[in-house]
Enzyme design. Structure first.
Site, PDB file in Angstrom:
ATOM      1  N   GLU A 166       0.851  -1.390   0.148  1.00 12.70           N
ATOM      2  CA  GLU A 166       0.181   0.059   0.104  1.00 12.70           C
ATOM      3  C   GLU A 166       0.781   1.340   0.133  1.00 12.70           C
ATOM      4  O   GLU A 166       0.718   2.195   0.818  1.00 12.70           O
ATOM      5  CB  GLU A 166      -0.907  -0.020   1.238  1.00 12.70           C
ATOM      6  CG  GLU A 166      -1.998  -1.136   1.009  1.00 12.70           C
ATOM      7  CD  GLU A 166      -3.333  -0.874   2.107  1.00 12.70           C
ATOM      8  OE1 GLU A 166      -2.896   0.113   3.338  1.00 12.70           O
ATOM      9  OE2 GLU A 166      -4.217  -1.465   1.851  1.00 12.70           O
ATOM     10  N   GLU A 235      -6.625  -7.958  -0.554  1.00 13.89           N
ATOM     11  CA  GLU A 235      -7.255  -7.912   0.750  1.00 13.89           C
ATOM     12  C   GLU A 235      -8.721  -7.556   0.819  1.00 13.89           C
ATOM     13  O   GLU A 235      -9.134  -6.436   0.839  1.00 13.89           O
ATOM     14  CB  GLU A 235      -6.362  -6.815   1.797  1.00 13.89           C
ATOM     15  CG  GLU A 235      -5.114  -7.079   1.803  1.00 13.89           C
ATOM     16  CD  GLU A 235      -4.597  -6.192   2.996  1.00 13.89           C
ATOM     17  OE1 GLU A 235      -4.974  -5.237   3.724  1.00 13.89           O
ATOM     18  OE2 GLU A 235      -3.266  -5.987   2.961  1.00 13.89           O
TER      19      GLU A 235
END
Ligand code: GAL
Length: 694
Positions: A166, A235
């Site tokens: 991320e 995710e």
């Protein structure tokens, strides 16, 4: 004669062809391609150090039985670098052992190397020395995987890897320098020639051939940055992590399943549940302010390794349905028809009036001592970790000592806060109200860790604990060490310590860190009924308001000896150690809710639908001993609070009682005949049951 340059070019081409020939994992715009086949891949995160190796085979098998193809994990390190370039891969950190177990079970691995992993895990920072280590660490891991033959082209299970985590949001914040770093990280990873695709999650400018992927509660809006890349969801959050002082998040499986189905419908072909088994932040591994020791995550397999129903079963059925459609889903594009719309310094002074002491700290909890007496404790919260203490300072004439113990509960998650501050370092400490007026003091800055002295003496170990004198246990005594010996409870159920009589501190058993506990911090927030409909976020379906966020602390059975186990507790606030108990985790009630026309996965193609059937099953070795509720008709409510509706077959109880009592598993068909006739013809009926296993 061919020139040296031409020869070199030929050599490079040959090498590239060889690499391509052996590449068995590729991708195209529809899907990851495994040995020439586009695949819909269902994956689940199991973080190996959040359980113990003895639990791994069972967790992996439960993932397989739940319909997963892939196990995803970050690579975790525990802060030790025994010698330069060497990392700790023993015990719970035995990555190779974990991956080989996944292979044995016949599943694939998605390896998220990081090295920055976020994941509410300690030791992840983005400071310069850490970055300098990155290439060394990544290379080390890739080489280790290669030498163990763990990539798919070598016959191993690893089909995908991940670099960084991320990082995209940091680029939005920091601009060019961050972009340059991301591109360096991507190229460094590519040069390692893993032979399997790399992904970067939440990284809009992942350079080719790296696939950028989505993380979130929903990802049906997402498409990758190039049309030739598959749509992947690294995710899919099954709920959220637990924090001390906040309610416990739950995500209804209906909403999660809906999110997954919608993602697949929109062309997605890889879904990873974060978390499929969340587990436990043992010792001091919980990273991020106020992250609790339990990392249960309301995952389909609970913290203790038991199936969480109905979540696990509901998703298993969804996976079966998706797999039935796999060939059609990856073959072409759908046609969419629109339907319209511290410490310390010394001070002095006194007048009659008590001065006010103000202490600001970037730590998460603070104890203030005046002349050796604990005079106040203050703590922050997940949302606002920094704290300010304000209180009366009862000083005496002459010299006074003010000491502050500043505590951090996990390191700040730099990736999320974009700000560097040191947990545990005291800010300015000021005394107000003195007759001399306000005084700003310069305090000696220092960091202090909970129990540093006791731990330095190794009080949590057998040898250390016998090196000091222990007195009679005192109740409500802050900053106290307690020890006790106990025998392992019989049976094989997972175990936990009930710490509800205690305030805040740490637990060790036989020298192993069970983790931080903080049941004294009651969860503040909004809990209420939970409707799965509508958009989910982590504040939506919460429990434990007004109670401890975490009362039970997982004790792996494999850490216990049959007798003479040493339990050591360091209590900061003051609690009653005699109230601590060891509890067994079991599945108490089991519920089922099946309608007459529930489609069957087995024979969905035929018109001759198999009659719907309820299957009940207790954990291994346990039997159904009671039927708490049973109704064939139009029952209402949910597991734990069912009630009869307007239509109810009077034989409902008898039928379940007759078929199930005394059995480990039983089955009852959901048809009127079985229940002595139709209680309300013309209406669709359901059979609902809540049974007790013991
Ligand atoms: C994600 C992150 C994960 C984990 C998760 C929250 O953004 O990639 O590592 O921190 O949030 O549990």
């Amino acid at each position: 004669m061919a020139s040296a340059a031409a020869l070199a070019a030929v050599a490079v081409m040959v090498a590239m062809l060889a690499a391509e020939a052996s590449a068995t994992i590729t991708y195209d715009r529809k899907a990851v391609v495994v040995n020439g086949q586009r695949r819909i891949l269902l994956s689940g995160s199991i973080h190996y150090p959040r359980s113990v190796p003895e639990m791994w085979p069972d967790l992996i098998q439960k993932a397989k039985d739940g319909g997963l193809d892939v196990v995803q994990t970050y690579v975790f390190w525990n802060g030790h670098e025994p010698s330069p370039g060497q990392y700790y891969f023993e015990g719970r950190y035995d990555l190779v052992r974990f991956i080989k177990l996944v292979k044995q079970a016949g599943l694939y691995v998605h390896l998220r190397i990081g090295p920055y992993v976020c994941a509410e895990w300690n030791f992840g920072t983005d400071n310069e020395p850490f970055k300098a280590e990155m290439q060394k660490f990544t290379t080390k891991i890739v080489n280790m995987m290669k030498s163990e033959g763990l990539f798919e082209w070598q016959g191993g299970p690893i089909i995908l890897s991940q670099i960084e985590n991320e990082f995209g949001p940091l680029e939005w914040d920091q601009g060019e320098p961050a972009k340059a770093y991301a591109s360096w990280a991507a190229n460094m990873a590519l040069a390692l020639n893993t032979g399997v695709p790399w992904v970067m999650c939440k990284e809009d400018d992942a350079p080719d051939p790296i696939i950028n992927t989505c993380n979130g509660f929903y990802c049906d809006w997402f498409s990758p940055n190039k049309p030739h890349k598959p749509t992947m969801w690294t995710e899919a959050w099954t709920a959220w992590y637990t924090g001390f002082g906040i309610p416990v998040p739950h995500r209804p499986v209906e909403d999660l399943a809906y999110g997954v189905a919608k993602f697949i419908q929109k062309g997605g072909s890889f879904v990873n549940y974060y978390m499929y088994h969340g587990g436990t932040n043992f010792g001091r591994t919980a990273g991020g302010p106020f992250i609790a020791t339990s990392y249960d995550y309301d995952a389909p397999i609970d913290e203790y390794g038991l199936l969480r129903e109905p979540k696990w079963g509901h998703l298993r059925d969804l996976h079966k349905a998706i797999k039935l459609c796999e060939p059609a889903l990856v073959a072409g594009d759908p046609i969419v028809t629109s339907l319209g719309n511290a410490q310390q310094d010394e001070q002095f002074l006194s007048n009659g009036k008590n001065p006010t002491l103000t202490v600001m700290s970037a730590g998460h909890a603070l104890h203030v001592f005046i002349n050796g007496q604990l005079t106040g404790t203050v703590y922050g919260s997940v949302d606002n970790p920094k704290l300010t203490y304000t209180g009366d300072a009862k000083l005496w004439a002459g010299s006074n000592t003010i000491s502050c113990l500043s505590i951090s509960v996990g390191l700040p998650n730099v990736g999320e806060h974009f700000e560097t501050w040191n947990a545990g370092i005291l800010g300015p400490v000021t005394l107000h109200g003195l007759n001399e007026g306000r005084r700003d003091l310069t305090w000696q800055k220092w960091t202090y860790q909970v129990g540093l002295k006791g731990e330095a003496l190794s009080l949590h170990s057998l040898s250390g604990s016998s090196s000091v004198e222990w007195g009679e246990p005192m109740q409500k005594q802050p900053l106290a060490w307690y020890k006790a010996f106990f025998n392992a409870p019989d049976g094989d159920e997972p175990l936990a310590l009930d710490m509800s009589s205690m305030g805040k501190g740490q637990i060790w058993i036989n020298g192993q860190g069970i983790g931080r506990y903080w049941p004294g911090y009651k969860a503040f927030g909004t809990c209420g009924s939970c409707d799965y409909r509508g958009e989910y976020d982590d504040k939506k379906c919460q429990t434990n308001c007004g109670d401890s966020s975490q009362r039970w602390y997982h004790v792996p059975r494999s850490w216990l000896n049959p007798t003479g186990n040493l339990l050591v507790i360091f209590e900061e606030w003051g609690g009653d150690p005699t109230g601590i108990s060891m509890v067994k985790r079991t599945t108490g009630s089991i519920c089922a809710d099946v309608s007459e026309w529930q489609p069957s996965m087995k024979n969905w193609r035929t018109k001759d639908y198999e009659k719907a059937k309820i299957h009940l099953q207790c954990d291994h070795g346990r039997k159904i001993t009671d039927i708490k509720f049973a109704s064939f008709g139009t029952p209402e409510g949910s597991c734990g609070s069912y009630s009869e509706g307007g239509c109810h077959a009077h034989k409902s109880y008898d039928i379940f009682w007759k078929n199930c009592i005394g059995q480990e598993r039983c089955g009852v068909s959901v048809v009127p005949d079985v229940f002595g006739g139709d209680p309300c013809p013309g209406k669709m009926k359901r059979a609902v049951v809540e049974a007790v296993c013991s």
